[in-house]
Design a protein around this motif. Structure first.
Motif, PDB file in Angstrom:
ATOM      1  N   PRO A   1       0.795  -1.231   0.000  1.00 38.05           N
ATOM      2  CA  PRO A   1       0.000   0.000   0.000  1.00 38.05           C
ATOM      3  C   PRO A   1       0.831   1.285   0.000  1.00 38.05           C
ATOM      4  CG  PRO A   1      -0.967  -1.580   1.500  1.00 38.05           C
ATOM      5  CD  PRO A   1       0.316  -2.176   1.029  1.00 38.05           C
ATOM      6  N   GLU A   2       1.988   1.301   0.677  1.00 36.28           N
ATOM      7  CA  GLU A   2       2.805   2.529   0.707  1.00 36.28           C
ATOM      8  C   GLU A   2       3.228   2.934  -0.698  1.00 36.28           C
ATOM      9  OE1 GLU A   2       3.739   0.415   4.650  1.00 36.28           O
ATOM     10  OE2 GLU A   2       3.309  -0.132   2.584  1.00 36.28           O
ATOM     11  N   ILE A   3       3.610   1.928  -1.497  1.00 36.27           N
ATOM     12  CA  ILE A   3       4.073   2.207  -2.869  1.00 36.27           C
ATOM     13  C   ILE A   3       2.881   2.617  -3.743  1.00 36.27           C
ATOM     14  CG2 ILE A   3       4.983   1.062  -4.949  1.00 36.27           C
ATOM     15  CD1 ILE A   3       7.059  -0.280  -3.148  1.00 36.27           C
ATOM     16  N   GLN A   4       1.756   1.933  -3.571  1.00 33.03           N
ATOM     17  CA  GLN A   4       0.540   2.290  -4.327  1.00 33.03           C
ATOM     18  C   GLN A   4       0.114   3.725  -3.969  1.00 33.03           C
ATOM     19  OE1 GLN A   4      -1.894  -0.862  -2.790  1.00 33.03           O
ATOM     20  NE2 GLN A   4      -1.532  -2.205  -4.540  1.00 33.03           N
ATOM     21  N   TYR A   5       0.232   4.075  -2.697  1.00 37.34           N
ATOM     22  CA  TYR A   5      -0.139   5.418  -2.227  1.00 37.34           C
ATOM     23  C   TYR A   5       0.715   6.478  -2.930  1.00 37.34           C
ATOM     24  CZ  TYR A   5      -0.875   9.389   0.920  1.00 37.34           C
ATOM     25  OH  TYR A   5      -1.176  10.624   1.427  1.00 37.34           O
ATOM     26  N   PHE A   6       2.005   6.193  -3.056  1.00 29.82           N
ATOM     27  CA  PHE A   6       2.893   7.144  -3.722  1.00 29.82           C
ATOM     28  C   PHE A   6       2.463   7.322  -5.191  1.00 29.82           C
ATOM     29  CE2 PHE A   6       6.640   8.375  -6.170  1.00 29.82           C
ATOM     30  CZ  PHE A   6       7.086   9.470  -5.443  1.00 29.82           C
TER      31      PHE A   6
ATOM     32  N   ALA B   1       1.202  10.803  -6.809  1.00 31.44           N
ATOM     33  CA  ALA B   1       1.863  11.384  -7.985  1.00 31.44           C
ATOM     34  C   ALA B   1       0.816  11.777  -9.028  1.00 31.44           C
ATOM     35  CB  ALA B   1       2.866  10.392  -8.574  1.00 31.44           C
ATOM     36  N   LEU B   2      -0.197  10.944  -9.199  1.00 33.38           N
ATOM     37  CA  LEU B   2      -1.276  11.265 -10.145  1.00 33.38           C
ATOM     38  C   LEU B   2      -2.006  12.534  -9.731  1.00 33.38           C
ATOM     39  CD1 LEU B   2      -2.878   7.800 -10.945  1.00 33.38           C
ATOM     40  CD2 LEU B   2      -1.788   9.339 -12.586  1.00 33.38           C
TER      41      LEU B   2
ATOM     42  N   LEU C   1      -7.258   4.307  -1.858  1.00 36.80           N
ATOM     43  CA  LEU C   1      -8.575   4.654  -2.421  1.00 36.80           C
ATOM     44  C   LEU C   1      -8.832   6.159  -2.279  1.00 36.80           C
ATOM     45  CD1 LEU C   1     -11.422   3.858  -3.532  1.00 36.80           C
ATOM     46  CD2 LEU C   1     -12.126   3.601  -1.150  1.00 36.80           C
ATOM     47  N   THR C   2      -8.560   6.702  -1.089  1.00 41.84           N
ATOM     48  CA  THR C   2      -8.803   8.133  -0.854  1.00 41.84           C
ATOM     49  C   THR C   2      -7.966   8.990  -1.798  1.00 41.84           C
ATOM     50  OG1 THR C   2      -9.385   7.744   1.440  1.00 41.84           O
ATOM     51  CG2 THR C   2      -8.743   9.976   0.891  1.00 41.84           C
ATOM     52  N   ARG C   3      -6.671   8.646  -1.968  1.00 41.82           N
ATOM     53  CA  ARG C   3      -5.821   9.443  -2.866  1.00 41.82           C
ATOM     54  C   ARG C   3      -6.334   9.385  -4.297  1.00 41.82           C
ATOM     55  NH1 ARG C   3      -4.442  13.244  -0.496  1.00 41.82           N
ATOM     56  NH2 ARG C   3      -3.075  13.984  -2.109  1.00 41.82           N
ATOM     57  N   LEU C   4      -6.794   8.222  -4.726  1.00 44.17           N
ATOM     58  CA  LEU C   4      -7.323   8.096  -6.095  1.00 44.17           C
ATOM     59  C   LEU C   4      -8.593   8.920  -6.253  1.00 44.17           C
ATOM     60  CD1 LEU C   4      -6.740   4.266  -6.658  1.00 44.17           C
ATOM     61  CD2 LEU C   4      -5.647   6.107  -7.960  1.00 44.17           C
ATOM     62  N   CYS C   5      -9.432   8.933  -5.209  1.00 46.19           N
ATOM     63  CA  CYS C   5     -10.659   9.739  -5.240  1.00 46.19           C
ATOM     64  C   CYS C   5     -10.308  11.226  -5.340  1.00 46.19           C
ATOM     65  CB  CYS C   5     -11.504   9.485  -3.989  1.00 46.19           C
ATOM     66  SG  CYS C   5     -12.316   7.886  -3.990  1.00 46.19           S
ATOM     67  N   VAL C   6      -9.273  11.638  -4.601  1.00 41.06           N
ATOM     68  CA  VAL C   6      -8.842  13.042  -4.642  1.00 41.06           C
ATOM     69  C   VAL C   6      -8.327  13.384  -6.051  1.00 41.06           C
ATOM     70  CG1 VAL C   6      -7.167  14.697  -3.700  1.00 41.06           C
ATOM     71  CG2 VAL C   6      -8.382  13.175  -2.162  1.00 41.06           C
TER      72      VAL C   6
END
Length: 264
Positions: A62-67, A71-72, A110-115
């Motif tokens: 998850p840490e890597i996915q979060y990064f 970035a997106l 999920l939250t970062r992707l929603c943002v």
């Protein structure tokens, strides 16, 4: 969408994973700081368009996915003008499908992707994506046999909650802010009936009602006229009887009645 994805050599990818490993797992604080500096530069580089999707692979931690998701968001919110208009649609559908994939996965990712999707919607409104909010609601209400209905509902609520929040902190120029605010105020017609329905359903679990109240709280800060959210304010008052919902309900009521429209 190739032009927003400059080719990524294996050295860059190797350096990226090395820096992420140092940032998260290296006990040496100096190494951590160097890694963080390098990663911040990588996030704003043209290659970020390419590596961010690779980092979202489900075999990553998850840490890597979060990064990757962060970035997106940075690329969309700060470098919107770098994206050719003919790639808006593919970027939108890629983000939708990633959010669907992470609906049952890591909450922080999920939250970062929603943002990131919220930022994309704000940049595309109203011309390039006139009914963004209604489209989001429709997309997540469509049946998807791979994703649990409750997980889909929570993903939609997360997306609808971060949208007004992203608007408040967005770097939109002043004239665009006014334009987008009035579009969002109209779009609450797609959001509020859904929130009312979820709050009034007898079988809605507490954590869904909690998310609904948070979502409502986020939307009323867009200075929505009180008349438009009367039913939800009443539902929030009813929620005060539930000790688990009390704090969130109070916050929603306070936000609703302390906005400028309520003072008239």
């Amino acid at each position: 969408s190739e032009s927003t994805k400059p080719s990524l050599d294996s050295n860059m990818l190797f350096s990226l994973f090395q820096a992420l490993h140092q940032l998260y797992y290296d006990p040496n604080i100096e190494n951590k700081n160097l890694a963080q500096k390098w990663l911040m530069q990588a996030q704003v580089s043209p290659q970020a368009w390419h590596f961010s999707w690779l980092l979202l692979n489900l075999d990553k931690v998850p840490e890597i996915q979060y990064f990757g998701a962060s970035a997106l968001h940075i690329k969309i919110s700060r470098y919107w003008n770098d994206i050719p208009a003919n790639q808006y649609e593919s970027l939108k559908s890629q983000l939708f499908s990633q959010i669907t994939r992470f609906a049952s996965g890591s909450k922080i990712v999920l939250t970062r992707l929603c943002v990131a999707l919220a930022s994309l919607a704000l940049s595309m409104m109203p011309d390039a994506w006139p009914c963004a909010v209604a489209d989001m609601v429709r997309m997540f209400q469509a049946e998807d046999s791979n994703v649990d209905g409750r997980a889909r509902c929570l993903a939609l609520l997360e997306l609808l909650t971060v949208l007004p929040e992203e608007f408040q902190t967005s770097r939109l120029p002043q004239y665009r802010k006014g334009q987008v605010r009035s579009v969002l105020a109209q779009e609450c017609g797609s959001v509020f009936p859904l929130l009312e329905q979820l709050l009034q359903q007898q079988d809605s679990p507490g954590f869904i009602k909690q998310k609904v109240l948070k979502c409502f709280s986020s939307w009323v800060q867009l200075e929505i006229p009180l008349m438009d959210c009367e039913n939800l304010i009443q539902a929030a008052f009813t929620s005060l009887q539930d000790p688990d919902l009390f704090d969130t309900a109070v916050e929603a009521i306070v936000n609703a009645i302390s906005q400028p429209d309520a003072q008239r």
